[in-house]
Design an enzyme around this catalytic site. Sequence first.
Site, short mmCIF file in Angstrom:
data_model
loop_
_atom_site.label_atom_id
_atom_site.label_comp_id
_atom_site.label_asym_id
_atom_site.label_seq_id
_atom_site.Cartn_x
_atom_site.Cartn_y
_atom_site.Cartn_z
N ARG A 37 0.83 -1.21 0.00
CA ARG A 37 0.00 0.00 0.00
C ARG A 37 0.86 1.26 0.00
NH1 ARG A 37 -4.96 -2.02 3.90
NH2 ARG A 37 -6.40 -2.48 2.19
N LYS A 202 -13.00 -10.06 8.25
CA LYS A 202 -13.98 -8.97 8.48
C LYS A 202 -15.36 -9.49 8.08
CE LYS A 202 -10.65 -5.22 7.89
NZ LYS A 202 -10.14 -4.15 7.03
N GLY A 360 -6.03 -5.60 1.54
CA GLY A 360 -4.71 -5.41 2.13
C GLY A 360 -4.07 -6.74 2.49
N GLY A 384 -12.72 -4.58 1.05
CA GLY A 384 -14.10 -4.14 1.26
C GLY A 384 -14.50 -3.11 0.22
#
Length: 407
Positions: A37, A202, A360, A384
């Site tokens: 990132r 998640k 990520g 997401g």
Amino acid sequence: MALRTLESLGSLAGKKVVVRCDLNVPLKDGVITDDGRVRASLPTLSALLEQGARVVVISHLGRPDGAPDPKYSLAPVATRLSELLGKPVAFADDTIGDAATKVVDALGDGEIAVLENLRFNAEETSKDDLERARFASKLAAFGDAFVSDGFGVVHRKQASVFELAQALPSAAGLLIAAELDVLDRLTENPERPYTVVLGGSKVSDKLGVIGHLLPRVDSLAIGGGMLFTFLAAQGHKVGSSLLEADQIDTVKGYLAKAEELGVEIVLPTDVVVAEKFAADAAHEVRPIDDIEGTPWGEKGLGLDIGPDTAAAFAQKITSAKTVFWNGPMGVFELAPFAAGTKAIAQALTEVDGLAVVGGGDSAAAVRALGFTDDQFGHISTGGGASLEFLEGKKLPGLEALGWEPSA
Ligand SMILES: Nc1ncnc2c1ncn2[C@@H]1O[C@H](COP(=O)(O)OP(=O)(O)O)[C@@H](O)[C@H]1O
Ligand SMILES: O=C(OP(=O)(O)O)[C@H](O)COP(=O)(O)O
């Protein structure tokens, strides 16, 4: 309306430009384990620095509790950014306080600073519009313009993503523009069959996406932490594995809707069950109807998909023309539970069509397991965010930059 691009801001030479990046990198004992990132943020930051802008980088890292927590400091990220840019990067150990003001005031043309983690301030993620707007106006005081380039966070209605874009002249950075170019290919007439593979931890965030994805895909394979809520919905016992018990009815609804739509939901047939969450934990492959049949009974934890499941998922993936994968299939950070993720990554490299990895941790996983970025059609920095984009949803961080989903 179309996305406002960097050029729309005109010359930024000598101007203070606040840049929202997603520098939420995985860390182990304070060391960055995957800098993807940070690297993905370089094109925009370099373009601004070359123009002679004074660049103020803001980002979150992890999910701290709205207060400073050294574990989630961006300091190691500022150091890595400096190494990658080959120039000094100043670091402020607060976000909107005296340290930040001092660091920003000291910036010369073509210089860059990173401010401390946005989420050390509860207002960043507040549910209260006014609180977020107040925080955004403090951030806006650091700039003449705002560039939003944290693609991984565009699905969040948070101060630095949504309100800040309205508080200053604003545009999307090069990373967001590049991500949308590829993801558009997945939403506008994707070549069929189209398979989406979901995993990760998640679970509550991502379960909600499934209902909207179902009408868009031909098959959906479920691994990672969320598979246990599906198995529970089918009546299986899942020991102490990750489970969203309050989502079981929702998942039953997805299974029924998939059947009605003729979309295949591919579920595991076996899982790897461990005694505990550790690299040296005893573990066994179990069929899904006997997850608690290990010596650890209901204490056993499902930490990866089993080999039969991995083979079935791989077969589904390699026979598709378009594949999107978000979320590791297991706890790939611990070697005994990485095989499922590795098999799925390998299958994506063999797709005769467009194969996209998003997220990520998913991106970190493929690199940690020895794959290179060029083996995939695209590695997206947002998990997401990509999923909600693929749903065809209006995303707050993109809407604020003039973008709307195509009808
Ligand atoms: N069965 C499982 N139980 C607990 N955690 C899991 C399981 N499978 C995957 N994970 C964890 O999911 C995490 C990544 O999830 P997530 O953040 O949703 O992915 P991404 O960042 O790619 O969107 C990894 O740290 C991995 O260890
Ligand atoms: O890691 C991220 O998202 P991802 O795990 O969906 O790829 C982003 O940095 C967003 O973080 P958040 O999900 O804590 O808002």
